[in-house]
Design an enzyme around this catalytic site. Structure first.
Site, PDB file in Angstrom:
ATOM      1  N   HIS A 366       0.827  -1.203   0.000  1.00 34.76           N
ATOM      2  CA  HIS A 366       0.000   0.000   0.000  1.00 34.76           C
ATOM      3  C   HIS A 366       0.858   1.249   0.000  1.00 34.76           C
ATOM      4  O   HIS A 366       2.057   1.203   0.274  1.00 34.76           O
ATOM      5  CB  HIS A 366      -1.036  -0.027   1.118  1.00 34.76           C
ATOM      6  N   ASP A 376       5.770   2.670   7.524  1.00 37.87           N
ATOM      7  CA  ASP A 376       4.485   2.080   7.154  1.00 37.87           C
ATOM      8  C   ASP A 376       3.704   3.053   6.301  1.00 37.87           C
ATOM      9  O   ASP A 376       3.110   3.994   6.827  1.00 37.87           O
ATOM     10  CB  ASP A 376       3.711   1.746   8.435  1.00 37.87           C
ATOM     11  N   GLU A 413      -5.283   1.475   2.375  1.00 32.67           N
ATOM     12  CA  GLU A 413      -5.122   0.248   3.170  1.00 32.67           C
ATOM     13  C   GLU A 413      -5.371   0.555   4.626  1.00 32.67           C
ATOM     14  O   GLU A 413      -5.960  -0.231   5.361  1.00 32.67           O
ATOM     15  CB  GLU A 413      -3.713  -0.304   2.961  1.00 32.67           C
ATOM     16  N   GLU A 414      -4.890   1.732   5.057  1.00 34.77           N
ATOM     17  CA  GLU A 414      -4.987   2.077   6.475  1.00 34.77           C
ATOM     18  C   GLU A 414      -6.427   2.136   6.965  1.00 34.77           C
ATOM     19  O   GLU A 414      -6.712   1.867   8.117  1.00 34.77           O
ATOM     20  CB  GLU A 414      -4.285   3.422   6.733  1.00 34.77           C
ATOM     21  N   ASP A 441       4.280  -4.673   3.400  1.00 38.26           N
ATOM     22  CA  ASP A 441       3.620  -3.487   3.954  1.00 38.26           C
ATOM     23  C   ASP A 441       4.728  -2.668   4.583  1.00 38.26           C
ATOM     24  O   ASP A 441       5.337  -1.828   3.923  1.00 38.26           O
ATOM     25  CB  ASP A 441       2.558  -3.947   4.968  1.00 38.26           C
ATOM     26  N   HIS A 539       2.277   4.634  13.103  1.00 35.77           N
ATOM     27  CA  HIS A 539       1.046   5.413  12.884  1.00 35.77           C
ATOM     28  C   HIS A 539       1.031   6.781  13.566  1.00 35.77           C
ATOM     29  O   HIS A 539      -0.033   7.338  13.827  1.00 35.77           O
ATOM     30  CB  HIS A 539      -0.199   4.605  13.277  1.00 35.77           C
TER      31      HIS A 539
HETATM   32 ZN   LIG Z   1       0.739  -0.480   6.485  1.00 40.46          ZN
END
Ligand SMILES: [Zn+2]
Length: 720
Positions: A366, A376, A413-414, A441, A539
Site C-alpha cells: 500500500h 508504514d 489500506e490504512e 507493507d 502510525h
Molecule cells: Zn501499512
C-alpha cells in the site's frame, strides 16, 4: 496497517517443517535452474540503495492520507516509475467511505469537576534536543483519529480495561465493574484496535479511548524519539477501527468493487452499516494525554498484570463496591463521513506462455499513510519501486515472463484494506487462478528479516532468501536463521514439543494487511515479507524520513535487500516450470491444527466427532506427499499438473463463508473474530469450540472435511 509479523512469533505453531536446508543446485519447481540463476543475477544487480532512498524521500515529503491531493501525487510518482520500467500502467480509482476528522476534543474532569486535561495535545518533540523533528509542524497533518469512528458527543465516567480483549472485559464483569454507558480507556497491543471497540460496544460502552502505554512501545522499551526509536509522550497511534474480521474494504460494497460509476442502489446505505462500522465514538490518545485520566482514576487497584509503565498505580474506576474518585471524560468527535476517491496504481508485464499467461503473479504494497508513513508503508513502496526497476532492466535485455506479472500500489489500506480489496473483488474471476500474491507493507523498520506465508509457500520463501546476500554477511536466510536461533535461546517459555531448530519459522497470515482479500476471500496462495527492528512511532507523525534515516536503515541497504527478495519471489513464480507449492507440509500443518482443536474441545467438554475431518486431513496430507514426488519429476507438459496444484488451494474455500462473516471463505485461515491481526486456523471449527457451540462446531467440521476431501481428490487425480 501492519500485521505485526514479530508478534506472531509468540503464537504456538502446531507444526514445523523439517525439510532439508542445504542449498542444492535444484530449486523446487524448476527442471533446470541454470537460466533462471542468470536472470536472477542480472536482476539482483539493479536495486540501488541510493535510488530507494530517493523514492522514500519523495514519497514521504508530505502527509499523504488516502484521498488527499498529496496521496494522488504519490500515485503519479509510482505510475511514472512503473512506466519508465516498461510496465503497462494505469491509475485505477475507486469511491470508498472514509471519515475525515473536523474536530476532535477530549477533556477529563475529576469528581470535584476540576479539569484534568484537555486534548489532544499536538504531536510535538523539543525542536532543540537531539535534532528535533523537521516534519512535525506541517499544517496538513490531520488530528489523531481512528478510521471508521462515528461522530459523537458523549460525557461519561471512565473504566480502565487493560488491552480491551474479550478476556479483559470478562474479568471486569467478574470484578463487578460494569462498562455500560461508560467510556472505556484501553491500551494498544494484544489485539487489533477495531476489536477493542467491537467488544466494548457489545458490553454497552458509550465510547472508547485507546492510548499507547509506554510499557508497550514507549520509554519502558528504550530511549524515545528523537534520542531513540521509541514512542515519545505526545505521539499517537492512529488507525482503523473498522470491524475488519467481519469484512474489509469499502464498508458500503462488501463482495463487489466500489467503482466510481457504481449506482448508489448497489451500496449499503449509511444507516445499515452496523456489521462493519462501529456505533460508539472511539479516539486514540498519547500517553501524555492518557496519564492524567489514569492517574486520577479511583476504585480498586487493577490486576497487577494490567499495570503499564506510567509512574503510578493503575486503578479500574468506580465500582458499586468502591464508588469514589470518579473521572469523567467528555468526547466530542466531529467526522466528515463521505464517499471519497482513492487511487490504486496497477502495472502489468504480460506473460508469453499461451497456456499460463492468464495465471497471474500479483505483488503489492500500500502507498497511503496516516501521516508521512516512512516505515508504514513507504519503506515497502521504495523497495518495490527498485524491484520494478530491476524487472525493467530484464525487459530491456529481452526477458519475458511466462506468466503475467501484476504489481499493485494500493490506496486506503490504512482505513481497512480498501484499495486491494476493491481491486481483488473487481478481478475475482481471473484471480481465481492467480498463482500467488506477494505482499509487503512495512518493508523495513530494522535489520531483521521476517516472513509469513501459507504453508504451501514456506519452502519457496526460504529458497528465495538463500539467494540474496545480507548486509550483515552471508545470505538473508543465514541471518534470519541466526537471529531466530538467538531469540529461541533467550525464550523463557519451553518450546513446543514438535518444534525443531532445523528450519526458520515462518508466521501464519492473520490480517492487517493487503494479503487478506487474496488468500482469505479468493484463495490465492500468499506471502508477506519485510525486515523489522525497534519501531515505536507506528502510525504517528514521527514515522517520517528523519526517524527512518536515524533508526531504521540509514544507508538503505535493507531497502535493497527487500527489493531483491521481493523481486525474486515474483521472478521465480512467473517462470517456474511447476508451481512450487508444498502440499506435503500444508497437510502436516492442517493435521496439527485439527489435533489441537480436538484437545481444546475435550478440555471444553464438548462431544464432537473429529474422525471424518481427521481422515480427510490425513488423506490431503498423503495426496500432498504423492504430488510432491510428481512436482520434483514433472511430466513434459506440466499444464494439467499446474492447474491441479492451483485448484487444490481454491478447493479449500467454502463458498458460503464463515458463520457471521461470509466474506471470509477460506476454511484454514482467517483473522480471528476476537483477535483481528492474529490468524485463527481452521476458523470455523476453532471459533465454534471457543463459543462452546457443539452444533456449530460439528457442522464446521463437516464443511472442513468436505473442503479437504475435495482438495485431496484434485491432488490425487494428478497421480492417475
Ligand atoms: Zn501499512
Amino acid at each position: 496497517m501492519t500485521h505485526l509479523r514479530s508478534l506472531l512469533y509468540l503464537l504456538p505453531l502446531a507444526v514445523l517443517t523439517t525439510s532439508a536446508q542445504s542449498p542444492t543446485p535444484q530449486v523446487f519447481g524448476y527442471r533446470d535452474f541454470t537460466q533462471q540463476a542468470k536472470w536472477d543475477e542480472t536482476f539482483m544487480a539493479v536495486p540501488d540503495p541510493v535510488l530507494a532512498g530517493e523514492h522514500l524521500k519523495t514519497l514521504t515529503s508530505a502527509p499523504h492520507w488516502a484521498s488527499s491531493p498529496e496521496d494522488y501525487a504519490t500515485a503519479q510518482y509510482v505510475a511514472e516509475k512503473f512506466k519508465a520500467a516498461g510496465l503497462q500502467t494505469e491509475i485505477v480509482p475507486y469511491k470508498v467511505l472514509l471519515n475525515k476528522p473536523i474536530q476532535i476534543l477530549i477533556e477529563a474532569f475529576d469528581s470535584t469537576g476540576a479539569k484534568l486535561m484537555s486534548g489532544p495535545t499536538p504531536e510535538h518533540v523539543n525542536p532543540n534536543k537531539n535534532g528535533g523533528d523537521p516534519f512535525q509542524d506541517d499544517p496538513r497533518i490531520l488530528p489523531a483519529f481512528n478510521g471508521s469512528s462515528p461522530s459523537g458527543d458523549t460525557t461519561a465516567e471512565v473504566v480502565y480495561a487493560n488491552y480491551g480483549t474479550l478476556a479483559d472485559f470478562q474479568q471486569l464483569a467478574k470484578l463487578g465493574i460494569s462498562v455500560k454507558d461508560k467510556i472505556v480507556i484501553v491500551r494498544y497491543g494484544e489485539n487489533f484496535r477495531g476489536i477493542k471497540t467491537y467488544i466494548a460496544q457489545q458490553y454497552g460502552a458509550a465510547g472508547v479511548l485507546i492510548y499507547s502505554d509506554p510499557a508497550d512501545d514507549g520509554y519502558f522499551r528504550g530511549d524515545v524519539y528523537p534520542k531513540g526509536p521509541w514512542r515519545p509522550d505526545t505521539a499517537v497511534q492512529r488507525g482503523s477501527i473498522q470491524f475488519l474480521p467481519i469484512y474489509p474494504g469499502d464498508p458500503t460494497t462488501p463482495g463487489i468493487a466500489a467503482t466510481p460509476d457504481l449506482p448508489a442502489s448497489k451500496r449499503i446505505p449509511a444507516d445499515k452499516l452496523q456489521a462493519n462500522q462501529p456505533s460508539i465514538p472511539t479516539n486514540p490518545l498519547s500517553y501524555k494525554d492518557a496519564a492524567p485520566i489514569l492517574k486520577a482514576l479511583g476504585g480498586d487497584e487493577s490486576p497487577r498484570e494490567w499495570q503499564g509503565a506510567l509512574p503510578f498505580t493503575y486503578h479500574l474506576g468506580a465500582s458499586t463496591k468502591n464508588p469514589v474518585a470518579k473521572v469523567t471524560v467528555h468526547m466530542h468527535l466531529e467526522q466528515d463521513i463521505a464517499l471519497r476517491t482513492i487511487w490504486d496504481v496497477i502495472g502489468t508485464i504480460p506473460g508469453t506462455n499461451p497456456t499460463q499467461k492468464d495465471d497471474w503473479v500479483v505483488a503489492g504494497n500500500h502507498r497511503d499513510a496516516w501521516v508521512y508513513g516512512a516505515v508504514d508503508p513507504n519503506s515497502g513502496t521504495a523497495a518495490m519501486l527498485e524491484t520494478v526497476h530491476g524487472l525493467g532492466e530484464l525487459l530491456k535485455q529481452g526477458w519475458h515472463p511466462q506468466r503475467t506479472i501484476v504489481i499493485g500500489s494500493w490506496d486506503a489500506e490504512e482505513e481497512g484494506l480498501m484499495g486491494s480489496t476493491e481491486w481483488a473483488e473487481q478481478h475475482e474471476k481471473i484471480l481465481a487462478h492467480a498463482v500467488a500474491y506477494f505482499n509487503t507493507d512495512v518493508g523495513v523498520s530494522g535489520p531483521n528479516f521476517n516472513a509469513a506465508a501459507v504453508p504451501s509457500l514456506k519452502q519457496f520463501v526460504r529458497e528465495v532468501t538463500k539467494e540474496v546476500p545480507s548486509p550483515k554477511g552471508g545470505t538473508v536466510y543465514d541471518q534470519w536463521k541466526a537471529e531466530q536461533t538467538a531469540a529461541n535461546a533467550n525464550r523463557r517459555r519451553p518450546r513446543p514439543a514438535n518444534q525443531t531448530d532445523s528450519e526458520v519459522r515462518i508466521g501464519t497470515l492473520g490480517s492487517g494487511s493487503d494479503y487478506t482479500p487474496f488468500i482469505q476471500h479468493l484463495g490465492v496462495p500468499s506471502t508477506d515479507i519485510g525486515s523489522d527492528g525497534p519501531y515505536g512511532v507506528y502510525h504517528s507523525t514521527f514515522d517520517d524520513y528523519a526517524w527512518f534515516t536515524k533508526f531504521a536503515d540509514p544507508t538503505f541497504v535493507y531497502e535493497q535487500q527487500q527489493a531483491r527478495v521481493f523481486g525474486l519471489e515474483i521472478l521465480h513464480m512467473a517462470d517456474t516450470d511447476v508451481l512450487p507449492y508444498d502440499y506435503q507440509l500444508y497437510g502436516k500443518e492442517i493435521v496439527g491444527y485439527l489435533e489441537s482443536a480436538q484437545k481444546r474441545a475435550t478440555e471444553q467438554k464438548l462431544t464432537l466427532d473429529f474422525a471424518p475431518a481427521l481422515a480427510a486431513a490425513q488423506r490431503f496430507a498423503a495426496a500432498g506427499t504423492a504430488v510432491r514426488a510428481t512436482e520434483t519429476n514433472p511430466p513434459a507438459d506440466p499444464t494439467t499438473l499446474n492447474n491441479a496444484l492451483r485448484a487444490a488451494e481454491e478447493a479449500l474455500l467454502n463458498s458460503t463463508g464463515l458463520p457471521k462473516r461470509s466474506w471470509y471463505r477460506h476454511t484454514i485461515y482467517a483473522p480471528g473474530e476476537f483477535t483481528g491481526y492474529a490468524a485463527v486456523v481452521i476458523p470455523g471449527v476453532n471459533e465454534a469450540i471457543e463459543a462452546a457451540d457443539a452444533t456449530r462446531a460439528q457442522s464446521q467440521l463437516r464443511t472442513l472435511a468436505e473442503a479437504l476431501n475435495h482438495s485431496a481428490a484434485i491432488l490425487e487425480a494428478t497421480q492417475k
